[in-house]
Design an enzyme around this catalytic site. Sequence first.
Site, PDB file in Angstrom:
ATOM      1  N   CYS A   1       0.312  -1.556   0.290  1.00  0.00           N
ATOM      2  CA  CYS A   1      -0.224  -0.178   0.023  1.00  0.00           C
ATOM      3  C   CYS A   1       0.847   1.576   0.507  1.00  0.00           C
ATOM      4  O   CYS A   1       0.821   2.557  -0.220  1.00  0.00           O
ATOM      5  CB  CYS A   1      -0.855  -0.023   1.450  1.00  0.00           C
ATOM      6  SG  CYS A   1      -2.226  -1.588   1.298  1.00  0.00           S
TER       7      CYS A   1
ATOM      8  N   HIS B   1      -2.768   6.765   2.205  1.00  0.00           N
ATOM      9  CA  HIS B   1      -2.900   5.528   1.937  1.00  0.00           C
ATOM     10  C   HIS B   1      -5.467   5.463   2.111  1.00  0.00           C
ATOM     11  O   HIS B   1      -5.317   6.354   3.408  1.00  0.00           O
ATOM     12  CB  HIS B   1      -2.614   4.886   2.248  1.00  0.00           C
ATOM     13  CG  HIS B   1      -2.889   3.656   1.847  1.00  0.00           C
ATOM     14  ND1 HIS B   1      -3.719   2.936   0.624  1.00  0.00           N
ATOM     15  CD2 HIS B   1      -3.280   2.458   3.207  1.00  0.00           C
ATOM     16  CE1 HIS B   1      -4.020   1.732   0.752  1.00  0.00           C
ATOM     17  NE2 HIS B   1      -4.046   1.377   2.679  1.00  0.00           N
TER      18      HIS B   1
ATOM     19  N   ASN C   1      -9.949  -0.365   0.436  1.00  0.00           N
ATOM     20  CA  ASN C   1      -8.560  -0.111   0.092  1.00  0.00           C
ATOM     21  C   ASN C   1      -8.164  -0.728  -1.379  1.00  0.00           C
ATOM     22  O   ASN C   1      -8.184  -2.172  -1.570  1.00  0.00           O
ATOM     23  CB  ASN C   1      -8.304  -0.408   1.279  1.00  0.00           C
ATOM     24  CG  ASN C   1      -6.850  -0.528   1.790  1.00  0.00           C
ATOM     25  OD1 ASN C   1      -6.150  -0.310   0.650  1.00  0.00           O
ATOM     26  ND2 ASN C   1      -6.403  -1.320   2.630  1.00  0.00           N
TER      27      ASN C   1
END
Length: 319
Positions: A113, A246, A276
């Site tokens: 990520c 993020h 996500n």
Amino acid sequence: MFARLIGTGSCLPGNPVTNDDLAARGIDTNDEWIATRTGIRSRYLASAGTTSSELGLVAAQRALEMAGIDAATIDLIIVATSTPDFIFPSTACLIQGRLGNKGATAFDVQAVCSGFAYAIGIADKFIRSGSHKRALVIGAEVFSRILDWQDRGTCVLFGDGAGAVVLEASEKPGILATAMHADGSQSGILNVPGQICGGQVTGDPFLRMDGQAVFKFAVRVLAEVAEEVCATANVSTGDIDWLIPHQANIRIIEATGKKLGVDRSKVIVTVDRHGNTSAASVPLALDEAVRDGRIQRGHKVLVEGVGGGFTWGAALLEF
Ligand code: UT7
């Protein structure tokens, strides 16, 4: 010499899949639990056969279109992904082939990520060194492929998509500072601990996570790395026009903004609609805010990521 952002693009596959849709598919969950704990309301899930390179290619084409440049003029392609189409060739080479751009440097970055923060930091160093003039930096993921749909603690959190930016060497300010960090001693709290060996998958090929450990780690390092790039660029966190952390969990995003003293109105949020999307989450959010006019030329934008490895990174840029 700066690396200046001249185009953004993104791509989301298919239609939104809501929390209720997941419950209707037989996952033992509900909209109230997911929305309260994570802020996620829906996500996009790629159909079987849709790959990271396909999503990344569309995002790249849209970024090139915004920049008004031909793919042939790109001399560096970096793709951040943990869900590449193949073990090799790299997703970057596959996208390069489809763009018809021959000869450019092309490779993937695997920082989960934090992948986009790493990739933009790497591209910035290539451009500042003078070795490359125009870079395509892409975050592309089909995380739905590595989810255990029997594990409600993880499968409801992720989605698929891609985002891209074009960077160009310029004397005008662009990327002001970048940072990339890792702590491999924390590899156990978020991983996909499987391997291919002798034609068989060995180990566990699904994403596994200690959610609470990840949560605590993420809030700490996202605030630290944001402060680090601001200090390097001699910019106060109060002078940031837009914070793009993020997109994993609204509570992590809000806690990070609060720690940094950045008002909620300056934080770009897409986690509610995208879930996500790992390395794609930041460029997806960036593209949305550029296209809807929130991010304007001259604004200071801080992008940052945190993820498996453990890895974390940030870039402060003047748009
Ligand atoms: O890119 C980085 C990736 N990851 C992250 O950023 C994730 C960071 N962590 C988090 O966001 C949170 O830890 C989660 C959202 C993953 C989990 O929230 P939590 O408050 O830490 O919940 P928990 O894992 O402690 O689970 C609490 C309860 C459990 O039930 P019991 O044992 O208390 O009866 C779980 O079984 O919630 C249950 N649960 C669910 N219930 C309904 C877990 N997943 C679900 C679900 N629907 N999807």
